[in-house]
Design an enzyme around this catalytic site. Sequence first.
Site, PDB file in Angstrom:
ATOM      1  N   ASP A  12       6.831  -2.036   3.596  1.00 23.32           N
ATOM      2  CA  ASP A  12       6.008  -1.733   2.584  1.00 23.32           C
ATOM      3  C   ASP A  12       6.423  -2.130   1.330  1.00 23.32           C
ATOM      4  O   ASP A  12       6.026  -1.646   0.647  1.00 23.32           O
ATOM      5  CB  ASP A  12       5.443  -0.704   2.786  1.00 23.32           C
ATOM      6  CG  ASP A  12       4.961  -0.306   4.653  1.00 23.32           C
ATOM      7  OD1 ASP A  12       4.193  -1.927   5.050  1.00 23.32           O
ATOM      8  OD2 ASP A  12       4.601   0.619   5.474  1.00 23.32           O
ATOM      9  N   GLY A  39       2.634  -4.601   7.918  1.00 19.30           N
ATOM     10  CA  GLY A  39       0.681  -4.855   7.412  1.00 19.30           C
ATOM     11  C   GLY A  39       0.793  -5.002   6.413  1.00 19.30           C
ATOM     12  O   GLY A  39       1.289  -4.289   5.127  1.00 19.30           O
ATOM     13  N   HIS A  40      -0.040  -6.411   5.988  1.00 23.32           N
ATOM     14  CA  HIS A  40       0.308  -6.705   4.593  1.00 23.32           C
ATOM     15  C   HIS A  40      -0.856  -6.506   3.868  1.00 23.32           C
ATOM     16  O   HIS A  40      -1.697  -6.829   4.083  1.00 23.32           O
ATOM     17  CB  HIS A  40       0.670  -7.896   4.128  1.00 23.32           C
ATOM     18  CG  HIS A  40       1.743  -8.461   4.815  1.00 23.32           C
ATOM     19  ND1 HIS A  40       3.049  -7.156   5.204  1.00 23.32           N
ATOM     20  CD2 HIS A  40       2.040  -9.158   5.914  1.00 23.32           C
ATOM     21  CE1 HIS A  40       4.306  -8.055   5.375  1.00 23.32           C
ATOM     22  NE2 HIS A  40       3.747  -9.100   6.217  1.00 23.32           N
ATOM     23  N   THR A 300      -0.877   1.755  10.930  1.00 23.60           N
ATOM     24  CA  THR A 300      -0.708   2.727  11.466  1.00 23.60           C
ATOM     25  C   THR A 300      -1.760   3.375  10.867  1.00 23.60           C
ATOM     26  O   THR A 300      -1.885   5.196  11.594  1.00 23.60           O
ATOM     27  CB  THR A 300       0.106   3.121  12.296  1.00 23.60           C
ATOM     28  OG1 THR A 300       1.195   4.144  11.485  1.00 23.60           O
ATOM     29  CG2 THR A 300       0.963   2.175  12.938  1.00 23.60           C
ATOM     30  N   LEU A 331       5.820  -0.234 -10.131  1.00 26.65           N
ATOM     31  CA  LEU A 331       6.590   0.547 -11.009  1.00 26.65           C
ATOM     32  C   LEU A 331       5.724   1.600 -12.171  1.00 26.65           C
ATOM     33  O   LEU A 331       6.333   2.095 -12.399  1.00 26.65           O
ATOM     34  CB  LEU A 331       7.361  -0.677 -12.461  1.00 26.65           C
ATOM     35  CG  LEU A 331       7.968  -0.489 -13.200  1.00 26.65           C
ATOM     36  CD1 LEU A 331       9.264   0.767 -12.848  1.00 26.65           C
ATOM     37  CD2 LEU A 331       7.963  -0.897 -14.412  1.00 26.65           C
TER      38      LEU A 331
HETATM   39  P1  GDP Z   1       4.206  -5.646   2.664  1.00 26.34           P
HETATM   40  O1  GDP Z   1       3.756  -5.191   3.785  1.00 26.34           O
HETATM   41  O2  GDP Z   1       5.660  -5.447   2.010  1.00 26.34           O
HETATM   42  O3  GDP Z   1       3.414  -6.345   2.815  1.00 26.34           O
HETATM   43  O4  GDP Z   1       3.080  -4.276   2.030  1.00 26.34           O
HETATM   44  P2  GDP Z   1       2.104  -3.191   1.764  1.00 26.34           P
HETATM   45  O5  GDP Z   1       0.920  -4.210   1.840  1.00 26.34           O
HETATM   46  O6  GDP Z   1       2.412  -2.689   3.774  1.00 26.34           O
HETATM   47  O7  GDP Z   1       1.919  -1.862   1.544  1.00 26.34           O
HETATM   48  C1  GDP Z   1       2.135  -2.207  -0.344  1.00 26.34           C
HETATM   49  C2  GDP Z   1       1.122  -1.032  -0.919  1.00 26.34           C
HETATM   50  O8  GDP Z   1       1.042  -1.975  -2.149  1.00 26.34           O
HETATM   51  C3  GDP Z   1      -0.697  -2.516  -0.876  1.00 26.34           C
HETATM   52  O9  GDP Z   1      -0.933  -1.496  -0.482  1.00 26.34           O
HETATM   53  C4  GDP Z   1       0.174  -2.999  -2.251  1.00 26.34           C
HETATM   54  O10 GDP Z   1      -1.357  -3.414  -2.378  1.00 26.34           O
HETATM   55  C5  GDP Z   1      -0.033  -2.147  -2.922  1.00 26.34           C
HETATM   56  N1  GDP Z   1       1.186  -2.538  -3.966  1.00 26.34           N
HETATM   57  C6  GDP Z   1       1.780  -3.295  -4.339  1.00 26.34           C
HETATM   58  N2  GDP Z   1       2.098  -3.932  -5.298  1.00 26.34           N
HETATM   59  C7  GDP Z   1       2.021  -2.435  -6.373  1.00 26.34           C
HETATM   60  C8  GDP Z   1       2.415  -2.142  -7.190  1.00 26.34           C
HETATM   61  O11 GDP Z   1       3.287  -2.669  -8.391  1.00 26.34           O
HETATM   62  N3  GDP Z   1       2.193  -0.671  -7.709  1.00 26.34           N
HETATM   63  C9  GDP Z   1       0.555  -0.496  -6.988  1.00 26.34           C
HETATM   64  N4  GDP Z   1       0.785   0.629  -7.485  1.00 26.34           N
HETATM   65  N5  GDP Z   1       0.287  -0.645  -5.896  1.00 26.34           N
HETATM   66  C10 GDP Z   1       0.776  -2.040  -5.280  1.00 26.34           C
HETATM   67  P1  IMO Z   2       5.392  -4.452   7.158  1.00 26.82           P
HETATM   68  O1  IMO Z   2       6.074  -5.634   6.955  1.00 26.82           O
HETATM   69  C1  IMO Z   2       7.169  -0.063   7.667  1.00 26.82           C
HETATM   70  C2  IMO Z   2       8.975   0.055  11.628  1.00 26.82           C
HETATM   71  C3  IMO Z   2       7.216   1.486  12.617  1.00 26.82           C
HETATM   72  C4  IMO Z   2       8.877   2.158  13.412  1.00 26.82           C
HETATM   73  C5  IMO Z   2       9.755   0.856  13.635  1.00 26.82           C
HETATM   74  C6  IMO Z   2      10.082   0.132  14.574  1.00 26.82           C
HETATM   75  O2  IMO Z   2       3.991  -4.182   6.915  1.00 26.82           O
HETATM   76  O3  IMO Z   2       6.868  -4.210   6.119  1.00 26.82           O
HETATM   77  P2  IMO Z   2       8.187  -1.171  16.025  1.00 26.82           P
HETATM   78  O4  IMO Z   2       6.536  -1.181  16.236  1.00 26.82           O
HETATM   79  O5  IMO Z   2       8.685  -2.268  14.957  1.00 26.82           O
HETATM   80  O6  IMO Z   2       9.105  -1.230  16.711  1.00 26.82           O
HETATM   81  O7  IMO Z   2       8.509  -0.226  14.987  1.00 26.82           O
HETATM   82  O8  IMO Z   2       9.666   0.459  12.756  1.00 26.82           O
HETATM   83  N1  IMO Z   2       7.639  -0.614  10.774  1.00 26.82           N
HETATM   84  C7  IMO Z   2       7.168  -0.868  10.060  1.00 26.82           C
HETATM   85  N2  IMO Z   2       7.745   0.151   9.104  1.00 26.82           N
HETATM   86  N3  IMO Z   2       6.648  -1.535   7.636  1.00 26.82           N
HETATM   87  C8  IMO Z   2       6.306  -2.545   8.520  1.00 26.82           C
HETATM   88  O9  IMO Z   2       5.975  -3.966   9.218  1.00 26.82           O
HETATM   89  C9  IMO Z   2       7.082  -1.746   9.684  1.00 26.82           C
HETATM   90  N4  IMO Z   2       7.330  -2.045  11.125  1.00 26.82           N
HETATM   91  C10 IMO Z   2       7.683  -1.548  11.549  1.00 26.82           C
HETATM   92  O10 IMO Z   2       7.865   2.198  12.018  1.00 26.82           O
HETATM   93  O11 IMO Z   2       9.539   3.569  12.200  1.00 26.82           O
HETATM   94 MG    MG Z   3       3.287  -3.126   5.650  1.00 26.07          MG
END
Ligand code: GDP
Ligand code: IMO
Ligand code: MG
Length: 423
Positions: A12, A39-40, A300, A331
Amino acid sequence: MFTIITGAQFGDEGKGKVVDLMAGDYNIVARFQGGDNAGHTVKVKDEIYKLHLIPSGFLLDSRVLIGPGTVLNPEIMVEEIRMLEEAGVKVSAEKLGIDGKTSIIMPYHIELDGLREATRSEKIGTTKRGIGFAYIDKIARDEVHFSDLVDEKRLMQRLSDIAPQKEEEIKAIGGDPSIVTESSLVDRYISLGRELAPYIADVSYEINKSLDEGKSVLAEGAQGSHLDVIHGTQKFVTSSSTIAGSACANLGVGPTRVNEVLAIVKAYITRVGAGPLPTEQEGDAGQHLHDVGHEFGTTTGRSRRCGWFDMPLAKKSVYLNGYTSAALTKLDVLTGLDPVKICVGYELDGKVIDYPPEDTSQLARCVPVYEEMEGWDADLTSVVGYEDLPQKARVYVERLEKLMGIPVKYISVGPGREQTFMK
Ligand code: GDP
Ligand code: IMO
Ligand code: MG
């Protein structure tokens, strides 16, 4: 040009956003591991896309590929294709390719994940998407391949071979074994196979051929380096290798092809699920990071645990991945915190160390040693250039750069595409 992007923390970090931003410069964007546990979130103008499987390059002209090292839930895949098509993004077979050797997440994998987690005295906090059990079957050579799924006869043959053992496994853990061959589920999988059949591809061949033709390829990691199944904080990890070398092994591309390895790193740290997080903040600072950063899991909906930037863990990520540069995200979220802290080492059994101990139970006992930096009050979300950042924010960025030993190439100050600039 072959670039690998991985998360440098516990997932994340904003990989989806950065991949969306960079995808315009790449002919191919490929996922190499994980499944719909990822989850992106990608935000473009007022549209917000939350995706789990489709690589984050889907909005641009790049071809997006799912490599054979991923585990794929066909129900989620079809849902995402539909969701994108409803939003006006056409996902044709020219746009998306899924490797024939990709392991399929079956309903019994999801059932086993839930049952196993329930019986664990100390939970991992998995996403309950069946990820670990699909990978167990891949390694045990008992998986259903994507190429089986798209061929009804092969799928039925494969299932009849695997079913007795799966039924025993589910019974042994207290579940209902009928899920393995339940006709409505099998029929559903046959129909999903038909729907996804046009997307079948040979990902390793496509990528190597494209590189030979001078095209550019971006490998998009899921999860984060400290969730790596070999080098992470076991047992609180995911079931795939999340670090840069995994992109080569899982996509079938030699390491000599790699030009660039980009770290995606948050300006603080978060973690979903259980496991050590030495800099976790349960007081006001943690609440600020959580609320301002909207730190809820994309998959989740769970609250993400939040803490100060952890340099020992970041240094380990630099070693594990061989990063050439970093994108620093979120940041903007630090605005209003004073001081801003960086964990530069840990105290463990009376000694100060600057690199994480390998053993997870030792990491859980580490007490962070902080360096305090002056905070800033200015809103950063409309900053478009490095020189426009408050001086104290620049000092913070440069301190991180120095301690990590790699240059920060991009800075992100909001979820939108335009809220990013080169340093
Ligand atoms: P990923 O799993 O690494 O792709 O990241 P996620 O999408 O799960 O979580 C990142 C969250 O932060 C998302 O809701 C993005 O829209 C948000 N996000 C990404 N970059 C920034 C940032 O520079 N500032 C803020 N405030 N939100 C951001
Ligand atoms: P992205 O791509 C954050 C974590 C789960 C749990 C552990 C094992 O969005 O960064 P799993 O279901 O993979 O067997 O769970 O890994 N986990 C993540 N945490 N971002 C993710 O993906 C994750 N994918 C799995 O919360 O602790
Ligand atoms: Mg994510």
